[in-house]
Structures are given as C-alpha cells and as structure tokens.
Design a protein around this motif. Structure first.
Motif, PDB file in Angstrom:
ATOM      1  N   GLU A   6     -32.997  94.753  25.563  1.00  0.00           N
ATOM      2  CA  GLU A   6     -31.785  95.561  25.605  1.00  0.00           C
ATOM      3  C   GLU A   6     -31.352  95.775  27.052  1.00  0.00           C
ATOM      4  N   GLN A   7     -30.073  95.636  27.297  1.00  0.00           N
ATOM      5  CA  GLN A   7     -29.512  95.877  28.622  1.00  0.00           C
ATOM      6  C   GLN A   7     -29.157  97.351  28.754  1.00  0.00           C
ATOM      7  N   HIS A   8     -29.529  97.950  29.863  1.00  0.00           N
ATOM      8  CA  HIS A   8     -29.208  99.352  30.129  1.00  0.00           C
ATOM      9  C   HIS A   8     -28.276  99.440  31.325  1.00  0.00           C
ATOM     10  N   ARG A   9     -27.429 100.426  31.309  1.00  0.00           N
ATOM     11  CA  ARG A   9     -26.532 100.670  32.436  1.00  0.00           C
ATOM     12  C   ARG A   9     -27.223 101.662  33.374  1.00  0.00           C
ATOM     13  N   VAL A  10     -27.529 101.206  34.569  1.00  0.00           N
ATOM     14  CA  VAL A  10     -28.225 102.034  35.554  1.00  0.00           C
ATOM     15  C   VAL A  10     -27.262 102.321  36.703  1.00  0.00           C
ATOM     16  N   SER A  11     -27.209 103.580  37.116  1.00  0.00           N
ATOM     17  CA  SER A  11     -26.356 103.936  38.250  1.00  0.00           C
ATOM     18  C   SER A  11     -27.058 104.981  39.104  1.00  0.00           C
ATOM     19  N   TRP A  12     -26.601 105.093  40.349  1.00  0.00           N
ATOM     20  CA  TRP A  12     -27.172 106.015  41.319  1.00  0.00           C
ATOM     21  C   TRP A  12     -26.075 106.964  41.781  1.00  0.00           C
ATOM     22  N   ARG A  13     -26.435 108.189  42.011  1.00  0.00           N
ATOM     23  CA  ARG A  13     -25.491 109.146  42.595  1.00  0.00           C
ATOM     24  C   ARG A  13     -26.189 109.781  43.786  1.00  0.00           C
TER      25      ARG A  13
END
Length: 118
Positions: A6-13
């Motif tokens: 499964e592909q996950h959406r990863v982001s940084w803040r």
C-alpha cells in the motif's frame, strides 16, 4: 504470488507548534493526514543522548519527551524515543563508502595527460 504494498502519503511540517507542551519540534511527520511522529535536529557535534544534554536542550527534552515517535538527530546519530523511553539502540549514519571517494581510473588518466598530479 506477488505482494501488494500500500502506498502512503507522507509529508513533513517544519517548526510544528505544540502549545499544550510549550514546545516546537523541528518537524512533525504525517502519514495519510495524521501525525505519526516528530523529529528534533541538533547541531552536528551536539549529543542526542538526553543524559548528556546541556541546560537548554534538557529543558526542551523535558517538554517533548512524552511525544510518540520522537526522533533526535545531530546528523550523524539518530535516537528514537516513544513516551520518553529509548527504542532500540542509537543508530549512526554512515558516510559514503571510501571507495566512492577515490578517483576513477578514467579521471586519473585525464588528470595525468593534462599534467596534473595528486
């Protein structure tokens, strides 16, 4: 059979404020829209072992220590904490393999033909 990953959406803040704690870790990491952890970066050469922190870093550690999945790094060493407890052993970031820094034979030949010596 092949596995389905499964592909996950990863982001940084960056500079993520935590008003309830009075702190602001350098980064919050979100996976599929939910915060899954935090990253605190220290200047190279500073310890990332809370037992060796100076006063300022100790005060910050006291505010952030109970966060889930808190990663401390100084660029060469990584420590993972969950709820104030270290998880696993500290990890060192390895530098590029020494062989990757040597001059290639082709490049050496060009340097020699141009009269350049090491």
């Amino acid at each position: 059979m092949s596995e389905h990953h499964e592909q996950h959406r990863v982001s940084w803040r960056d500079e993520y404020p935590l008003p309830d704690l009075g702190g602001r870790p350098d980064y919050a990491v979100s996976v599929d829209g939910g915060i899954s952890g935090y990253v605190e970066l220290k200047r190279p050469g500073l310890p990332v072992d809370p037992g060796a922190f100076g006063r300022g870093n100790r005060e910050q550690w006291d505010k952030l220590r109970d966060l889930p999945n808190l990663l401390y790094s100084n660029g060469t060493e990584w420590w993972l904490f969950r709820g104030g407890r270290q998880v696993g052993a500290p990890r060192s970031v390895t530098r590029a393999h020494p062989a990757s820094r040597t001059t290639s034979p082709r490049r050496t030949s060009r340097r020699r033909s141009a009269g350049v010596t090491s």
